[in-house]
Design an enzyme around this catalytic site. Structure first.
Site: not given
Length: 731
Positions: A233, A621-622, A625-626, A694-695, A697-698
Site C-alpha cells: 500500500f 484499457r483493462i 478484468p479479474k 492508465k493504471g 490501483g490508486e
C-alpha cells in the site's frame, strides 16, 4: 506491422502465481533459505526526543545465544553519500547508530543479534538505556510550519468576496498506517565487499541504490531480491532504517542476518499517510458555477526529512474555475517520516473537495451530480493542456443508472428503516498515474517458450499475470509458454511499484521488447528461402500460439521452434524500453471515477454501516478484468477504513503511538465490507502509452471516503468534517 491477435489481454485470467501463494510455496522476504542465518531484533527508543546518556548491554551480551549488541558507541561510521536515484524524501536521512540523538519515539537505538529469534528478543529486552529527555513536538496544530508551496491563478480572494455563495470549511484528517499482512523484513548477507539483501520492498532498484549509497559501494556490489510482497500500500516505496540495520549487523557479525519488524515497530518504522488540517473556502454563483477556491493545508512531516505528496493537483484541475489559490505547508514534528499510501495526496484532497461540493449542492438545492456536471472543464486549466481522455460525465451517467441514484431524496433523514437512517452519497475521483522510464529483457528460446525479466515488484495487483498477458499476446504465445520474472536488481531497471505506474511503464517496456523479438523472428522467416513465409511482406505476418503465418492465410506458416532450429539459434533476445511521457507533454493524463455509497446510521447509537458501494472508472484499457475487480474491491475497502475506522493515536507527552496494534488500530474486516461493484468504461488511452492503460490501483480509493461522508449527511443531516467518522460525532 499487422496488429497481433489479443487472446490474453482483456481476458479474466487467474493469477499465474496464485498456486504458489495458496500452497505456501511463494517465498516472502523473511522466508528465503540462507545458510547460517542468525536473528536480529531492534531496540527502539522509549522517548520522543532527546539524547542517549548511557547504554548497558552487559546482561544482554551474557544471555545464551546472543552474539552482538550494536549501538552508536560501537557501530561503524557509515558514509551515507548522496543518492540522487533514491525514492527517499529530501533531507538528511535517519543515520542509524551514528550518534546519540533520538529524533522520535521508536527510533532504532540498538540491535541485538543472536543465534535464535527467541534469544534476540529476550536480549533486546535486557538492554538498558538512559536518556536526557526533551519534550517532543508531535501535535500538528501546535508546531510551526515550513515555508509553503504556493499555486495561484486569477484572483481567488477578490472572486470570493464577490461570490454570491461562499463556504468556509475546515477538515481534519487523521494519520493512517498501511498495515499490510506481511511485516517488513530483511535478510542481509555479505560476501567480502558484496552485499545481497532479501528485502520487503516495492522498489528493488531504489533499495539497491540506497544501500550502495549508505555503504559507499559500487552498484555492482549490491543485489536486492524480492519476488513476492505480502501487501504494501506504499509502505515499501523507500528503503527504511531497519534494512540498513540488518546489513550493518550482518557485516559486524560476519553472518547472514534476518530482521523482522514486529507489528508494533511497523507503526514507527515504515511510514504512514500524514494527518492534515485542510481549510477550503469555496465561492460560486447561485446557479452553481464555481468562481473561486482557496485551499490552505498543513500536513505532518519529520524533523529530519521533508515529505510531500500530490495534494495540490486535484484542486487545480478537477473542476473548471478561473480563480484558484493554494498554500501547502509541511509541519516538521518529532515523528518518523511519512510515506505514500494508496491514492497519495489525491485521496486526501478528494475528501475535502468532494465533501465541500456536496455541501454546496445542498446549499444551492442542486443535485450533487448536476453540480459537478455544470463545472466540468474542457481542458486541464492548470496546465493549459487537453485531457488525454476525460469521461467523468459518462462515469456519472453510468453510476447513477446502475446505483439507482433517482431513489435518493435530496432531503436528509427522509428515508428510515426501523432505527436505521438510510442515505446515499457520491463523489468524483481523479488520480494522476505515473509514467516513468523502464526496461525489460525478453528472450525467446528455441523450444518456443519465452522468459521476460524486469526489476519490478508485485505487492498484490497481479504484476506477474498482467505482464505475462502483455508478453504472450505480443509474442503470439500462450500464457503457459511465457514466464515473467521480477523482484531482482540484476534485472533491467524499473520505477517504483506504486503510483499506478507499473503497467503503464513496465508493461510498455515489455511490449516493446516482445515486439522487437517477434520482428526478429519474422525477419528471419521472410528472408529465409526454406521458410514457407519467404518473400512475404513482414507487415503481413502475425503470430498465434507460437506459429508465424500470413494474415488471412493460416496455412502458410511455421513455428518459432522450427524457424530457430533451422537457423541453429538457441534464442532470440531484445531489451525493451519505455522512455516515459514526451517532453514537453502534449496532454494532461489522469484516471477518473465516480463512487456511489449507501449507508445506514443507527439513529440512537450513531453507528455507521456501509450497505453497498459502486465505482465507475475511466482507467483506459483493462488488461485483466479479474485483477481489476480485485483492485477495485481492495481500494473501496481501504476507503471504508479511512472513512470510518482508521486513526493513529499519539500521546503527545512522549510521542508514543497508543494504538500500535491491530486490536486498537481498526481496519475493515469482512463484516464491514458491503456489496461492492466496479464498472470500467470500455476504451483505451493511446495518448498515454502504447498499451492504452492508465493504471487502476490508486484511483479506486480516491473518492470513497467523501462518498461515504456525503451518504452519512444524506442519512442524518449531520456534516462530518473529521476523519474517521465516529459514533460520537453523530450522537
Amino acid at each position: 506491422m499487422s496488429p497481433q491477435p489479443q487472446a490474453a489481454v482483456g481476458a479474466p485470467l487467474s493469477r499465474v502465481d496464485g498456486r504458489l501463494k495458496v500452497t505456501g510455496r511463494a517465498k516472502y522476504a523473511a522466508e528465503h533459505d540462507v545458510d547460517g542465518v542468525v536473528h536480529a531484533v531492534i531496540v527502539d527508543a522509549s522517548i520522543g526526543r532527546g539524547r542517549i546518556t548511557s547504554i548497558d548491554t552487559g546482561a544482554a551480551e551474557e544471555h545464551p545465544g546472543v552474539l552482538r549488541v550494536i549501538h552508536h558507541r560501537n557501530a561503524p561510521k557509515l558514509p551515507y553519500r548522496d543518492n540522487a536515484g533514491s525514492n527517499n524524501p529530501p533531507g538528511r536521512r535517519l543515520r542509524v547508530f551514528q550518534d546519540d540523538r533520538v529524533l522520535f519515539h521508536g527510533q532504532p537505538v540498538a540491535v541485538v543479534v543472536a543465534t535464535t529469534l527467541e534469544a534476540a528478543q529476550h536480549g533486546a529486552g535486557l538492554v538498558k538505556l538512559g536518556y536526557d529527555v526533551e519534550q517532543p513536538s508531535t501535535d500538528l496544530h501546535e508546531a510551526e510550519p515550513d515555508k509553503p508551496t504556493n499555486y495561484a491563478r486569477g484572483d481567488a480572494e477578490a472572486a470570493l468576496r464577490d461570490a454570491a455563495v461562499r463556504l468556509d470549511l475546515t477538515y481534519q484528517l487523521a494519520r493512517n498506517h498501511h498495515n499490510p499482512m506481511e511485516p517488513h523484513a530483511t535478510i542481509a548477507r555479505w560476501n567480502g565487499d558484496k552485499l545481497t539483501v532479501w528485502d520487503k520492498t516495492q522498489w528493488v532498484v531504489g533499495t539497491h541504490d540506497e544501500l550502495a549509497a549508505v555503504f559507499d559501494l559500487p552498484k555492482a556490489s549490491v543485489r536486492v531480491i524480492n519476488p513476492f510482497v505480502g501487501g504494501g500500500f506504499g509502505s515499501g516505496l523507500r528503503c527504511w532504517p531497519h534494512t540498513v540495520v540488518a546489513a550493518v549487523a550482518a557485516r559486524e557479525t560476519g553472518r547472514p542476518v534476518k530482521l523482522v519488524l514486529s507489528r508494533r515497530q511497523m507503526y514507527f518504522g515504515t511510514g504512514f499517510r500524514p494527518s492534515y488540517e485542510y481549510r477550503l473556502r469555496l465561492g460560486s454563483s447561485r446557479r452553481g458555477r464555481l468562481t473561486a477556491a482557496v485551499h490552505e493545508m498543513d500536513s505532518e512531516t519529520s524533523s529530519y526529512e521533508t515529505f510531500t505528496e500530490d495534494i495540490l493537483p486535484a484542486g487545480q484541475m478537477l473542476y473548471s474555475m478561473a480563480n484558484v489559490s493554494q498554500v501547502y505547508r509541511t509541519v516538521p514534528l518529532d515523528v518518523n517520516t511519512p510515506v505514500w499510501k494508496r491514492g497519495p495526496g489525491f485521496a486526501t484532497a478528494s475528501f475535502v473537495i468532494e465533501s465541500a461540493m456536496d455541501e454546496l449542492a445542498h446549499e444551492l438545492g442542486i443535485d450533487p451530480i448536476e453540480l459537478r456536471q455544470r463545472n466540468e472543464p474542457n481542458e486541464d486549466e492548470a496546465k493549459n493542456l487537453p485531457f488525454s481522455t476525460r469521461r467523468l460525465r459518462e462515469c456519472y451517467t453510468v453510476g447513477a443508472r446502475e446505483f439507482g441514484w433517482h431513489h435518493r431524496s435530496s432531503r436528509p433523514r427522509a428515508r428510515r428503516e426501523g432505527d436505521w437512517l438510510i442515505g446515499m452519497g457520491m463523489a468524483a475521483g481523479v488520480y494522476g498515474p505515473g509514467r516513468v522510464a523502464a526496461q525489460a529483457r525478453v528472450r525467446l528460446d528455441a523450444d518456443g517458450t519465452a522468459v521476460v525479466e524486469a526489476a519490478s515488484s508485485d505487492m498484490g495487483p497481479g504484476t506477474y499475470t498482467s505482464q505475462t498477458q502483455v508478453a504472450a499476446d505480443a509474442l503470439g504465445l500462450t500464457m503457459r509458454t511465457v514466464t515473467f520474472r521480477l523482484g531482482d536488481s540484476l534485472y533491467p531497471p524499473t520505477p517504483p511499484h506504486g503510483g499506478s505506474m507499473t503497467l503503464a511503464s513496465v508493461g510498455s517496456a515489455v511490449l516493446d521488447g516482445c515486439n522487437k523479438v517477434r520482428r526478429q523472428a519474422i525477419k528471419l522467416a521472410v528472408e529465409d528461402r526454406e521458410s514457407p513465409l519467404y518473400g512475404v511482406d513482414a507487415d503481413d505476418v502475425v503470430v498465434r500460439s507460437g506459429r508465424l503465418h500470413v494474415k488471412g492465410t493460416p496455412s502458410r506458416s511455421e513455428t518459432y521452434r522450427s524457424l530457430l532450429a533451422r537457423h541453429d539459434r538457441s534464442h532470440l533476445e531484445a531489451l525493451g524500453s519505455y522512455d516515459g511521457p514526451p517532453s514537453p507533454e502534449r496532454h494532461a493524463y489522469h484516471a477518473y471515477n465516480a463512487t456511489f455509497a449507501e449507508v445506514a446510521v443507527d439513529a440512537h447509537l450513531g453507528l455507521v454501516r456501509v450497505r453497498r458501494m459502486l465505482g465507475v472508472y475511466d482507467a483506459g484499457r483493462i488488461v485483466s478484468p479479474k485483477l481489476a475487480d480485485s483492485q477495485a474491491i481492495g481500494g473501496i475497502v481501504g476507503g471504508i477504513g479511512t472513512a470510518l475506522l482508521e486513526h493513529t493515536v499519539t500521546d503527545h507527552r512522549d510521542g508514543r503511538i497508543v494504538n500500535a496494534n491491530l486490536a486498537d488500530y481498526l481496519v475493515p474486516v469482512n463484516a464491514d465490507v458491503p456489496d461492492v461493484k466496479a464498472i470500467y468504461l470500455d476504451g483505451e488511452d493511446r495518448e498515454a502509452n502504447a498499451l492504452g492503460v492508465k493504471g487502476l490501483g490508486e484511483v479506486v480509493m480516491v473518492g470513497v471516503a467523501p462518498a461515504i461522508a456525503n451518504a452519512v449527511f444524506n442519512a442524518t443531516g449531520r456534516r462530518i468534517r473529521e476523519l474517521p467518522i465516529t459514533a460520537e460525532a453523530l450522537i
